[in-house]
Design an enzyme around this catalytic site. Structure first.
Site, short mmCIF file in Angstrom:
data_model
loop_
_atom_site.label_atom_id
_atom_site.label_comp_id
_atom_site.label_asym_id
_atom_site.label_seq_id
_atom_site.Cartn_x
_atom_site.Cartn_y
_atom_site.Cartn_z
N GLU A 102 0.79 -1.23 0.00
CA GLU A 102 0.00 0.00 0.00
C GLU A 102 0.83 1.28 0.00
OE1 GLU A 102 -4.17 -1.38 2.02
OE2 GLU A 102 -2.44 -1.07 3.33
N GLU A 139 -0.35 -4.95 15.20
CA GLU A 139 -0.22 -4.99 13.74
C GLU A 139 1.24 -4.93 13.30
OE1 GLU A 139 -2.10 -2.82 9.77
OE2 GLU A 139 -2.53 -2.03 11.77
#
Length: 677
Positions: free
Chosen positions: A470, A614
């Site tokens: 991304e 994460e």
């Protein structure tokens, strides 16, 4: 690198003092720092309860499927539900608080999905309470409390119903239902979600051990609109253990047309089932889930960590629904509770292999939102179905406008198709393929056939996308997007053949002409203008797995060695290293695979329960996406399992030197066992 190793060393020191790594099922915390505490979630795929470092407190309660428009981004967000398990306990007129107790310990029994807290209250009493998100009852929870008196004491115990701040128009009720054999005290609340879209309701009741007519008298107290309680008092003799429980249900109008009455009915049902039956059926349900397990001989701490990952994946999903987990599952409001590719590409394959009946819910979630995806494609000038990057209850695009992923991260549509095709591959269910799989596969294939730009013979480009990596925004011919589109078109063609349906000939033509770019030295190029810069996460390497676009081992190795050196030491999601581990194991390099396996999650752990964030050093657990990627490295990497159009097979793989064996039980519809030594 020195800083990274120092971090590992410090983490090792910390966890060694607070955890007992030798137990594969129980994570214990006996030195709890409230300032550095990241709760663990007890969930049943529908309702999640997040632990607190304060006695008798619960951080929050989250319900799958409950969204409304509030907060940031002008998009739907997950809602906290009523906190129906908060309590207080007074001993001899003094309220128990963190400051007046000792020996405060907490533990999660992952085998039974039970979270237990114990502590001492001076020389008066020892207290233990355990709560469950009951697996057999999707909307019901239970807290089981026992107080052991060291000398004669008087206790007052309260169950508190609290409304989260975001809810409005709170209404509180108390009712006692008398029957010849039972009295049911119902503490109930209802409220509207921020826009009034949903009605949220919760109810709970005490479960006493005394025979009917001898139970303590329950008193109701209304404090304010956002909180009321019921309580009872009891004298306990020295040496006596007194036990009671609270059962409660939480449900919304997203789940039931009459949530207020249903919350009370479900709570009454739990009351009449009784504590012992509730716990026994819950334990039985989890025993059935754990028939599908991953067993590692030779690495006790990794075994515990793997059980934790599986526990969370099982906790955040459920068979028989049309729900799909958010990146943070039911551990809080992270990522607004939205559904991304995290569900389809990262969590789903592990569930599909171990529990196809749960995985079916995730595909059903997409199928029921196919009409919204078709409308999304139409709005963007394309044919077929274009799935949203972020999805909530309705299936429309829920990505905040400032994020470019919403209009441009198109690989999500192929990720949905891959999940649908793999469901058929594992189950071989042709009826499902015809009724659910084919509509998904054909509509997504139609999207890609209209999405490509035909730039002369043999050149069907896919321009202007956000890559799977991304950090690469608005690029042309991204490797993963292009390869995923090709796979989607091929899966649709294969499905048509199986079903005896005429496939659109454009699908194969387009698939054969979408380019996969390479550098002059033969390394697969991430996108048209890529020049070797750092990447956020695996992109090219996903062509080897799960897409199988690249099958030549030399090419897989070449791409792997090029891109694994372009991942920075921080800021990248856990599943990236999981893919590296998977591929190195398949290439026969068990030790390098082990390095990436450990690197995928150990730097992401948070105290006191080793919950995964994460990123390295991150503080947003629980990151179920990462757990899904790491479990795939065990199943499809070290375990060698491979999903083919004929079902699950086992291919060659390599274990780390310190693992004696890897055993995977309960695989696929036939619940097979696979072993690697």
């Amino acid at each position: 690198m020195r800083k990274v190793y120092l971090l590992f060393f410090c983490l090792g020191l910390f966890f060694s003092t607070t955890l007992y790594a030798q137990d594969e099922w129980i994570v214990k915390a006996d030195k709890i720092d409230p300032a550095n505490y990241y709760g663990i979630t007890v969930a049943n795929g529908m309702i999640g309860i997040v632990s607190s470092s304060e006695p008798f407190k619960v951080k929050n309660v989250v319900l799958a499927g409950a969204y409304d428009l509030y907060g940031r981004g002008r998009v739907s967000n997950f809602l906290n539900s009523f906190n129906l398990l908060s309590m207080y306990l007074e001993i001899n007129g003094r309220r128990i608080e963190a400051k007046n107790i000792s020996n405060f310990k907490q533990e999660l029994d992952m085998q039974r999905a039970a979270f237990t807290t114990t502590f001492d209250y001076g020389d008066d009493a020892s207290v233990k309470y355990t709560y469950y998100s009951l697996r057999q009852l999707p909307f019901t929870v239970l807290m089981d409390i026992s107080i052991t008196a060291k000398k004669a004491i008087n206790v007052t115990a309260a169950s508190i119903m609290e409304a989260p701040d975001a809810l409005k128009d709170v209404q509180n009720y108390y009712n006692e239902i008398d029957r010849p054999h039972v009295t049911i005290s119902l503490l109930t609340s209802t409220a509207k979600s921020p826009t009034g879209k949903l009605q949220l309701c919760a109810s709970n009741t005490f479960l006493f051990n005394e025979p009917h007519g001898h139970e303590p008298r329950v008193i109701h107290e209304m404090w304010d609109n956002n909180m009321h309680l019921m309580k009872f008092s009891k004298t306990i003799s020295a040496g006596e253990t007194y036990q009671y429980a609270v059962a409660g249900s939480s449900i919304t109008s997203a789940h039931d047309a009459d949530p207020l009455n249903q919350a009370e009915r479900l709570t009454m049902f739990a009351k009449l089932e009784g504590r012992d039956r509730l716990i026994q059926y819950h334990t039985n349900a989890w025993a059935d889930l754990w028939k599908s397990d991953i067993k590692i001989d030779g690495d006790p701490q990794v075994q515990q960590d793997v059980h934790s990952m599986l526990y969370h994946l099982y906790s955040f999903s459920r068979a028989g629904t049309a729900y799909s987990p958010s990146p943070m599952g039911l551990s809080g409001l992270g990522y607004n509770g939205h559904v991304f590719w995290d569900a389809d590409l990262w969590m789903y394959p592990a569930l599909l292999v171990l529990h196809p009946e749960i995985a079916k819910s995730l595909v059903e979630y997409r199928f029921q939102r196919l009409a919204a995806a078709k409308q999304n494609a139409f709005a963007h000038g394309y044919k077929g179905a274009m799935f949203p990057w972020e999805s909530a209850d309705s299936g429309v695009e829920e990505t905040p406008v400032w994020a470019l992923s919403g209009p441009f991260e198109h690989h999500i549509t192929a990720d949905v198709a891959l999940a649908a095709w793999n469901y058929y591959c594992v189950t071989q269910d042709k009826q499902w393929l015809r009724e659910k799989g084919w509509p998904l596969l054909s509509a997504t294939a139609d999207f890609w056939a209209s999405r490509v730009e035909r730039n002369g013979p043999g050149q069907y480009d896919i321009k202007d996308v956000v890559a799977a990596d991304e950090w690469a925004e608005n690029v042309d011919n991204n490797a993963f997007t292009n390869a995923a589109a090709i796979a989607n078109l091929q899966f649709a063609t294969a499905a048509a053949k199986i079903l005896g349906i005429q496939a659109d000939p454009a699908w194969q033509l387009v698939a054969q002409n979408i380019p996969i770019l390479k550098f002059p030295d033969g390394v697969t190029r991430e996108f048209a203008t890529y020049k070797g810069e750092g990447i956020k996460q695996a992109d090219v390497n996903l062509l080897a797995y799960p897409l199988k676009t690249i099958t030549d081992a030399a090419q897989v190795k070449k791409d792997l060695e090029y891109y694994d050196s372009r991942i920075p030491n921080e800021g990248t999601p856990a599943m990236t290293q999981g893919i590296f581990a998977l591929l190195y194991s398949r290439l026969g390099n068990g030790d390098k695979a082990y390095h990436w396996f450990k690197d995928a999650y150990e730097p992401n752990l948070n105290p006191p329960f080793r919950v995964i964030a994460e990123t390295k050093g991150g503080t947003n657990p629980y990151f179920a996406t990462g757990a899904g990627g790491i479990i795939q490295s065990l199943l499809m990497g070290f375990g060698g399992l491979d999903i083919t159009d004929k079902g699950i097979v086992q291919i060659k793989s390599k274990l780390p030197a310190n693992w004696h064996s890897l055993t995977i039980t309960g695989v696929g519809p036939d619940r097979k066992t696979y072993v690697v030594k």
